[in-house]
Write an enzyme that holds these catalytic residues in place. Structure first.
Site, mmCIF file in Angstrom:
data_model
loop_
_atom_site.group_PDB
_atom_site.id
_atom_site.type_symbol
_atom_site.label_atom_id
_atom_site.label_comp_id
_atom_site.label_asym_id
_atom_site.label_seq_id
_atom_site.Cartn_x
_atom_site.Cartn_y
_atom_site.Cartn_z
ATOM 1 N N CYS A 7 0.862 -1.030 0.065
ATOM 2 C CA CYS A 7 -0.037 0.020 0.020
ATOM 3 C C CYS A 7 0.899 0.978 0.049
ATOM 4 C CB CYS A 7 -0.763 0.093 1.196
ATOM 5 S SG CYS A 7 0.224 0.472 2.616
ATOM 6 N N LYS A 48 2.713 -2.093 -7.896
ATOM 7 C CA LYS A 48 3.720 -2.065 -8.200
ATOM 8 C C LYS A 48 4.882 -2.469 -7.502
ATOM 9 C CE LYS A 48 6.503 0.424 -11.356
ATOM 10 N NZ LYS A 48 6.493 -0.470 -12.534
HETATM 11 N N1 GLU Z 1 -2.834 -6.281 5.118
HETATM 12 C C1 GLU Z 1 -3.474 -5.109 5.490
HETATM 13 C C2 GLU Z 1 -4.709 -5.119 4.650
HETATM 14 O O1 GLU Z 1 -5.094 -6.331 4.168
HETATM 15 C C3 GLU Z 1 -2.507 -4.026 4.520
HETATM 16 C C4 GLU Z 1 -2.455 -4.186 3.108
HETATM 17 C C5 GLU Z 1 -1.463 -3.242 2.357
HETATM 18 O O2 GLU Z 1 -0.405 -3.265 2.796
HETATM 19 O O3 GLU Z 1 -2.363 -2.433 1.596
HETATM 20 O O4 GLU Z 1 -5.584 -4.258 4.861
#
Ligand code: GLU
Length: 610
Positions: free
Chosen positions: A2, A605
């Site tokens: 993210c 990415k």
């Molecule tokens: N594991 C978290 C989720 O699924 C964070 C994912 C991310 O890094 O966007 O919300």
């Protein structure tokens, strides 16, 4: 995977965060959210899909203007893409909100402990356990810590919660009571930026490049805390070792963030390859020569990467073996563990990554370092986790690559590998001249009309269910990259095989009209036989090379035909830019099928999770 962004300073923090998230959107684009402070409690706005405009957000009046805010753009790992699972996640009493990048690998155990202690969960994410853990620890600390200032107590609770997590994780937490944000990371990236009184935290340097020239890459397990009383970085092992901030100066501008009139970043980045191939080898010549000498003396060179970067690693290993007789072997980063017993101190590991954040490749490098190998990374992003981990870093310098597919970064890394192989052989000047010629030829011919020619071929291809791509030698890894690009952008099932495999099984897949893309070097009798064998079983042949043949149904001439830059011998060996026609095929198939090639479904990415 993210993107995380935080801002504190004058102006409207929410709009700063939304602008920052837009720059990070390539890292994940399932859903997004922003959080700020109003009337001593935290407020959150969440939405699904692409990041909306600030004005739309302001109209909702959910988030009033404030000097401090955090935000997140999600690539879901745990829990469906819905508003409940979207970040930032809110504490029960609205005292803080939290955004997270990574996977809490021990979340199931933590969650069942917390449920036993009476905590209730609102989402299916692994992230929420961190919120509940911080709540739990804050309760315990407020009983114990009496006079401890609230800023410190909150940072301490975040640190203690973070220390219980396993996996590669980054957090930012916004605390209403102290108008403070806290960030901490392990394995995935977090960058602190400063511009006068304004403070930024972001998942990559480029997201803050427009606003600030001062930045500091946080090290693993460091905690940064910012409030009106200042900004502080602490080591997390002891919880109290505060460090003066040594700011670094950014030497990149915000170039490459606009599509410059192109409909997509992908096509813009494909066209930029004339320049990125030339600049990829402009790192210090002395450093390249030193590394070449080291590779020449290595017992074994392991070239590693994941996804497309693994195929790039295969191509670089091929050049090192065939052009410089260096004992180089490519291994997929997620398989390096299986080679543990073979890794030796006299080996070198060369890691390839665009982002420098790929979790699998970081694992491989950590293992190599624990086995005392010399480690080298070839990366496109400055200030990344890999650049802090390895002995030597070489940068592609091909500018921001926004499209999820690697196009210019892949060809520039392959060009670097070619240049390095010739440097190992004592022929770096020849490589320089050849790559300059290649770049010049691309600058003349890689243009809109070349792309339109390939679009005509894509019109016959985009309805196909299966496409096979065959190459051998210098084109074996290129064929793999080609198939990956077609899959990623257009969702057509594309599979690459060594041309040598055809008769040993692959030929059974052919039906009349099955499209097969072939890389055919000029005068390569082996590949002409392969073409004939395919043709006699009814395949629709799309050949890529420098000379056509009556066997081919369609022919794509490489945009740097021999002779154009002054005759034979002036261009590098095959494989460096031969991927370009397939990048264009992938692009046109995607757009003809109505897909946005910049943001393929399910992909991100920067793959910062295992
Ligand atoms: N594991 C978290 C989720 O699924 C964070 C994912 C991310 O890094 O966007 O919300």
């Amino acid at each position: 995977m993210c993107g995380i962004f935080a801002y504190s300073g004058s102006g409207n923090a929410v709009s700063q965060v939304v602008k920052g998230l837009k720059k990070l959107e390539y890292r994940g684009y399932d859903s997004w959210g922003v959080s700020t402070i109003a009337q001593n409690s935290v407020r959150v706005y969440k939405d699904l899909g692409a990041i909306g405009g600030v004005s739309a957000l302001e109209e909702t009046h959910v988030l009033p203007p404030s000097e401090i805010a955090i935000g997140h753009t999600r690539w879901a790992t745990h829990g469906a893409v819905n508003l409940a699972n979207c970040h930032p996640h809110l504490a029960s009493g609205k005292g803080f909100s939290l955004a997270h990048n990574g996977i809490v690998e021990n979340y199931q155990r933590l969650k069942s402990d917390l449920i036993k202690r009476g905590h209730r969960f609102q989402s299916d994410t692994d992230t929420e356990v961190i919120v509940r853990l911080i709540e739990q620890i804050l309760n315990e600390l407020s009983v114990e810590s009496g006079a401890q200032c609230m800023n410190d107590r909150f940072a301490e609770a975040v640190r203690q919660a973070f220390n219980q997590l396993t996996g590669r994780n980054t957090l930012i937490v916004l605390n209403a009571e102290c108008r403070q944000f806290v960030g901490i990371k392990d394995g995935s990236p977090l960058i602190l930026g400063r511009n006068g009184d304004a403070i930024y935290l972001a998942s990559d340097v480029l997201a803050i490049a427009e606003y600030t020239k001062d930045y500091r890459v946080l090290k693993d397990r460091e905690l940064v805390s910012h409030s009106l009383s200042g900004t502080q970085i602490q080591g997390t092992e002891t919880g109290n070792s505060s460090a003066d901030i040594h700011w670094q100066t950014l030497d990149i501008s915000d170039v490459g963030r606009s599509k410059e009139g192109h409909p997509h970043f992908m096509i813009k980045e494909i066209f930029e390859q004339w320049s990125s191939i030339a600049t990829s080898t402009r790192d210090s010549r002395e450093r390249v020569l030193k590394v070449a000498a080291r590779l020449n003396n290595a017992r074994q060179v392991w070239v590693t990467g994941a996804g497309g970067a693994y195929f790039t690693a295969c191509q670089i290993a091929y050049y090192l073996r065939t052009l410089a007789s260096v004992p180089a072997q490519a291994i997929a980063a997620y398989e390096v563990q299986d080679y543990r017993e073979l890794l030796s101190e006299s080996d070198v590991m060369l890691a390839i990554s665009q982002s420098g954040e790929t979790a699998d490749t970081l694992d491989a490098l950590e293992l190599a370092r624990s086995c005392k190998l010399e480690t080298i990374a070839l990366l496109n992003c400055v200030g990344s986790s890999m650049s802090l981990l390895v002995d030597q870093v070489f940068l592609n310098r091909c500018g921001p690559e926004i499209c999820v597919l690697s196009t210019k970064s892949a060809s520039s890394q392959i060009a670097f590998g070619y240049h390095l192989a010739l440097a190992c052989q004592g022929e770096m000047n020849r490589a320089d001249a050849q790559l300059d010629n290649l770049s010049q030829a691309l600058s003349l011919r890689l243009n809109e009309s070349y792309s339109m020619g390939i679009k005509e071929i894509a019109k016959n291809l985009h309805g196909a269910r299966h496409v096979y791509v065959l190459g051998r030698g210098a084109h074996q890894a290129v064929a793999q990259i080609a198939a990956l690009n077609i899959k990623e952008a257009s969702y057509i099932h594309a599979e690459a095989f060594s041309a040598g495999e055809l008769k040993h099984g692959v030929i059974a897949l052919l039906e009349p009209g099955t499209p097969v893309i072939l890389f055919v070097n000029h005068g390569d009798a082996y590949m002409i036989n392969v073409a004939a064998e395919l043709k006699s079983r009814g395949a629709h042949l799309i050949a890529i090379g420098t000379k056509t043949n009556e066997l081919f149904d369609e022919f794509i001439e490489l945009p740097f035909a021999a002779g154009e830059t002054g005759g034979k011998g002036t261009l590098p060996s095959a494989g460096i830019a031969d991927i370009i026609p397939c990048q264009l095929l992938a692009y046109h198939c995607a757009t003809l099928r109505g897909h946005n090639p910049d943001k393929p479904r399910n992909l991100a990415k920067s793959v910062t999770v295992r």
